[in-house]
Design a protein around this motif. Structure first.
Motif, PDB file in Angstrom:
ATOM      1  N   PHE B  45      13.681 -26.184  29.194  1.00  0.00           N
ATOM      2  CA  PHE B  45      13.886 -26.012  27.757  1.00  0.00           C
ATOM      3  C   PHE B  45      13.581 -24.582  27.345  1.00  0.00           C
ATOM      4  N   ILE B  46      14.542 -23.980  26.604  1.00  0.00           N
ATOM      5  CA  ILE B  46      14.329 -22.624  26.103  1.00  0.00           C
ATOM      6  C   ILE B  46      13.864 -22.693  24.643  1.00  0.00           C
ATOM      7  N   PHE B  47      14.718 -23.247  23.791  1.00  0.00           N
ATOM      8  CA  PHE B  47      14.352 -23.459  22.386  1.00  0.00           C
ATOM      9  C   PHE B  47      15.334 -24.404  21.728  1.00  0.00           C
ATOM     10  N   GLN B  48      14.989 -24.765  20.488  1.00  0.00           N
ATOM     11  CA  GLN B  48      15.800 -25.692  19.709  1.00  0.00           C
ATOM     12  C   GLN B  48      15.989 -25.148  18.297  1.00  0.00           C
ATOM     13  N   TYR B  49      17.202 -25.363  17.775  1.00  0.00           N
ATOM     14  CA  TYR B  49      17.502 -24.925  16.416  1.00  0.00           C
ATOM     15  C   TYR B  49      17.902 -26.106  15.551  1.00  0.00           C
ATOM     16  N   TYR B  50      17.369 -26.079  14.351  1.00  0.00           N
ATOM     17  CA  TYR B  50      17.701 -27.091  13.333  1.00  0.00           C
ATOM     18  C   TYR B  50      17.616 -26.416  11.986  1.00  0.00           C
ATOM     19  N   GLU B  51      18.584 -26.659  11.152  1.00  0.00           N
ATOM     20  CA  GLU B  51      18.653 -26.035   9.816  1.00  0.00           C
ATOM     21  C   GLU B  51      18.526 -24.517   9.929  1.00  0.00           C
ATOM     22  N   GLU B  52      19.207 -23.985  10.921  1.00  0.00           N
ATOM     23  CA  GLU B  52      19.321 -22.532  11.137  1.00  0.00           C
ATOM     24  C   GLU B  52      17.988 -21.867  11.490  1.00  0.00           C
ATOM     25  N   GLU B  53      17.015 -22.667  11.877  1.00  0.00           N
ATOM     26  CA  GLU B  53      15.726 -22.097  12.255  1.00  0.00           C
ATOM     27  C   GLU B  53      15.303 -22.588  13.638  1.00  0.00           C
ATOM     28  N   GLU B  54      14.571 -21.731  14.335  1.00  0.00           N
ATOM     29  CA  GLU B  54      14.019 -22.119  15.631  1.00  0.00           C
ATOM     30  C   GLU B  54      12.863 -23.076  15.357  1.00  0.00           C
ATOM     31  N   ARG B  55      12.970 -24.252  15.933  1.00  0.00           N
ATOM     32  CA  ARG B  55      11.973 -25.275  15.611  1.00  0.00           C
ATOM     33  C   ARG B  55      10.969 -25.477  16.751  1.00  0.00           C
ATOM     34  N   GLN B  56      11.448 -25.348  17.967  1.00  0.00           N
ATOM     35  CA  GLN B  56      10.567 -25.506  19.121  1.00  0.00           C
ATOM     36  C   GLN B  56      10.943 -24.429  20.127  1.00  0.00           C
ATOM     37  N   ARG B  57      10.009 -24.041  20.974  1.00  0.00           N
ATOM     38  CA  ARG B  57      10.267 -23.024  21.976  1.00  0.00           C
ATOM     39  C   ARG B  57       9.536 -23.353  23.256  1.00  0.00           C
ATOM     40  N   ASN B  59       8.592 -21.940  27.416  1.00  0.00           N
ATOM     41  CA  ASN B  59       7.900 -20.772  27.955  1.00  0.00           C
ATOM     42  C   ASN B  59       8.886 -19.689  28.398  1.00  0.00           C
ATOM     43  N   PHE B  60       9.568 -19.116  27.460  1.00  0.00           N
ATOM     44  CA  PHE B  60      10.505 -18.051  27.747  1.00  0.00           C
ATOM     45  C   PHE B  60      10.129 -16.831  26.919  1.00  0.00           C
ATOM     46  N   PRO B  61      10.343 -15.636  27.490  1.00  0.00           N
ATOM     47  CA  PRO B  61       9.948 -14.410  26.771  1.00  0.00           C
ATOM     48  C   PRO B  61      10.825 -14.145  25.555  1.00  0.00           C
ATOM     49  N   ASP B  62      10.384 -13.174  24.770  1.00  0.00           N
ATOM     50  CA  ASP B  62      11.096 -12.837  23.537  1.00  0.00           C
ATOM     51  C   ASP B  62      12.479 -12.242  23.795  1.00  0.00           C
ATOM     52  N   ARG B  63      12.745 -11.893  25.065  1.00  0.00           N
ATOM     53  CA  ARG B  63      14.087 -11.403  25.387  1.00  0.00           C
ATOM     54  C   ARG B  63      15.145 -12.483  25.094  1.00  0.00           C
ATOM     55  N   PHE B  64      14.693 -13.710  25.075  1.00  0.00           N
ATOM     56  CA  PHE B  64      15.574 -14.832  24.768  1.00  0.00           C
ATOM     57  C   PHE B  64      15.462 -15.134  23.270  1.00  0.00           C
ATOM     58  N   VAL B  78      20.347 -13.013  25.288  1.00  0.00           N
ATOM     59  CA  VAL B  78      19.352 -12.570  26.253  1.00  0.00           C
ATOM     60  C   VAL B  78      19.483 -11.056  26.374  1.00  0.00           C
ATOM     61  N   ASN B  79      18.396 -10.350  26.110  1.00  0.00           N
ATOM     62  CA  ASN B  79      18.371  -8.894  26.212  1.00  0.00           C
ATOM     63  C   ASN B  79      17.744  -8.444  27.525  1.00  0.00           C
ATOM     64  N   ALA B  80      18.050  -7.192  27.889  1.00  0.00           N
ATOM     65  CA  ALA B  80      17.422  -6.582  29.078  1.00  0.00           C
ATOM     66  C   ALA B  80      17.471  -7.537  30.268  1.00  0.00           C
ATOM     67  N   LEU B  81      18.656  -7.937  30.646  1.00  0.00           N
ATOM     68  CA  LEU B  81      18.835  -8.943  31.688  1.00  0.00           C
ATOM     69  C   LEU B  81      18.143  -8.569  32.992  1.00  0.00           C
ATOM     70  N   LEU B  82      17.551  -9.582  33.613  1.00  0.00           N
ATOM     71  CA  LEU B  82      16.928  -9.458  34.930  1.00  0.00           C
ATOM     72  C   LEU B  82      17.717 -10.295  35.924  1.00  0.00           C
ATOM     73  N   LEU B  83      17.561  -9.957  37.209  1.00  0.00           N
ATOM     74  CA  LEU B  83      18.233 -10.753  38.239  1.00  0.00           C
ATOM     75  C   LEU B  83      17.861 -12.230  38.121  1.00  0.00           C
ATOM     76  N   GLY B  84      16.604 -12.495  37.755  1.00  0.00           N
ATOM     77  CA  GLY B  84      16.099 -13.855  37.649  1.00  0.00           C
ATOM     78  C   GLY B  84      16.676 -14.642  36.489  1.00  0.00           C
ATOM     79  N   ASP B  85      17.446 -13.979  35.639  1.00  0.00           N
ATOM     80  CA  ASP B  85      18.084 -14.693  34.531  1.00  0.00           C
ATOM     81  C   ASP B  85      19.369 -15.383  34.976  1.00  0.00           C
ATOM     82  N   SER B  86      19.783 -15.130  36.205  1.00  0.00           N
ATOM     83  CA  SER B  86      20.977 -15.794  36.731  1.00  0.00           C
ATOM     84  C   SER B  86      20.735 -17.296  36.786  1.00  0.00           C
ATOM     85  N   ALA B  87      21.566 -18.037  36.117  1.00  0.00           N
ATOM     86  CA  ALA B  87      21.361 -19.482  36.019  1.00  0.00           C
ATOM     87  C   ALA B  87      22.527 -20.104  35.273  1.00  0.00           C
TER      88      ALA B  87
END
Lengths: 112, 115
Positions: B45-57, B59-64, B78-87
């Motif tokens: 799980f990265i995050f969830q949006y409801y009513e145009e707001e992030e409701r839950q998050r 364990n992912f960095p702020d780059r996401f 996703v900013n400043a992509l890393l090799l580990g972001d491949s998925a």
């Protein structure tokens, strides 16, 4: 912190026989469990679920059993069919949320 | 009735670049969740949006980061992509959950490769 675990990465079963996929969990606070099936190039699709107040839920060829004392659940598919060949994920929502925590999946292959 | 749709299906980027993935929820759904599935792993799980707001998050960095539009569609950035972001990046939609037993519907995913 892998709270939902599927220790068998793969399973091979003959058509018509029973497939048993296993899942263990560590968080006794989980109150609901789901099984998803995933084909290549597709997203996971919901298969069957069970509430923690039950020990069995059945839907056609699919039955899920829950053993809370052992923190273990299993998915039984009887009879197995070639179209059941897919990756199966066990999942549970984090308590009080709908954020799903997934296991690593088990690849089931049903051969004729 | 179209299910959850995602675009693009595949994407190749290089390290340091930025990427935007898009998701349209199933008709009637107003909640969008994003998951990352690395090779050989289950979706995380990265995050969830409801009513145009992030409701839950998760364990992912702020780059996401993400966004939800008034029509309930969503973007994952996703900013400043890393090799580990491949998925494989999966989008899941649901109606505002009345019961935790309500089902989330997943899209086919976007395969991101970072070189």
């Amino acid at each position: 912190d892998q709270q939902v675990k599927q220790n068998s990465p793969s399973l091979s079963v003959q058509e018509g026989r029973i497939s048993i996929l296993n899942c263990d969990y560590t968080n006794s606070m989980f109150d609901y469990f789901l099984w998803y099936k995933k084909y290549p190039a597709e997203g996971p699709t919901f298969l069957i679920s069970i509430s923690s107040i039950k020990d069995k839920n059945e839907d056609g060829r699919f039955t899920v059993f829950l053993n809370k004392s052992a923190k273990h659940l299993s998915l039984h598919i009887v009879p197995s069919q070639p179209g059941d060949s897919a990756v199966y994920f066990c999942a549970a929502p984090r308590v009080g949320t709908d954020k799903l925590i997934f296991g690593t999946g088990t690849r089931l292959q049903v051969f004729p | 009735d179209a299910g959850v749709t995602q675009s693009p299906t595949h994407l190749i980027k290089t390290r340091g670049q930025q990427v935007t993935l898009r998701c349209s929820p199933k008709s009637g759904h107003d909640t969008v969740s994003w998951y990352q599935q690395a090779l050989g792993q289950g979706p995380q799980f990265i995050f969830q949006y409801y009513e145009e707001e992030e409701r839950q998050r998760g364990n992912f960095p702020d780059r996401f980061s993400g966004h939800q539009f008034p029509n309930y569609s969503s973007e994952l950035n996703v900013n400043a992509l890393l090799l580990g972001d491949s998925a494989l990046y999966l989008c899941a939609s649901s109606a505002q959950l009345v019961e935790l037993t309500d089902t989330q519907y997943f899209g086919p995913g976007t395969r991101l490769t970072v070189l």
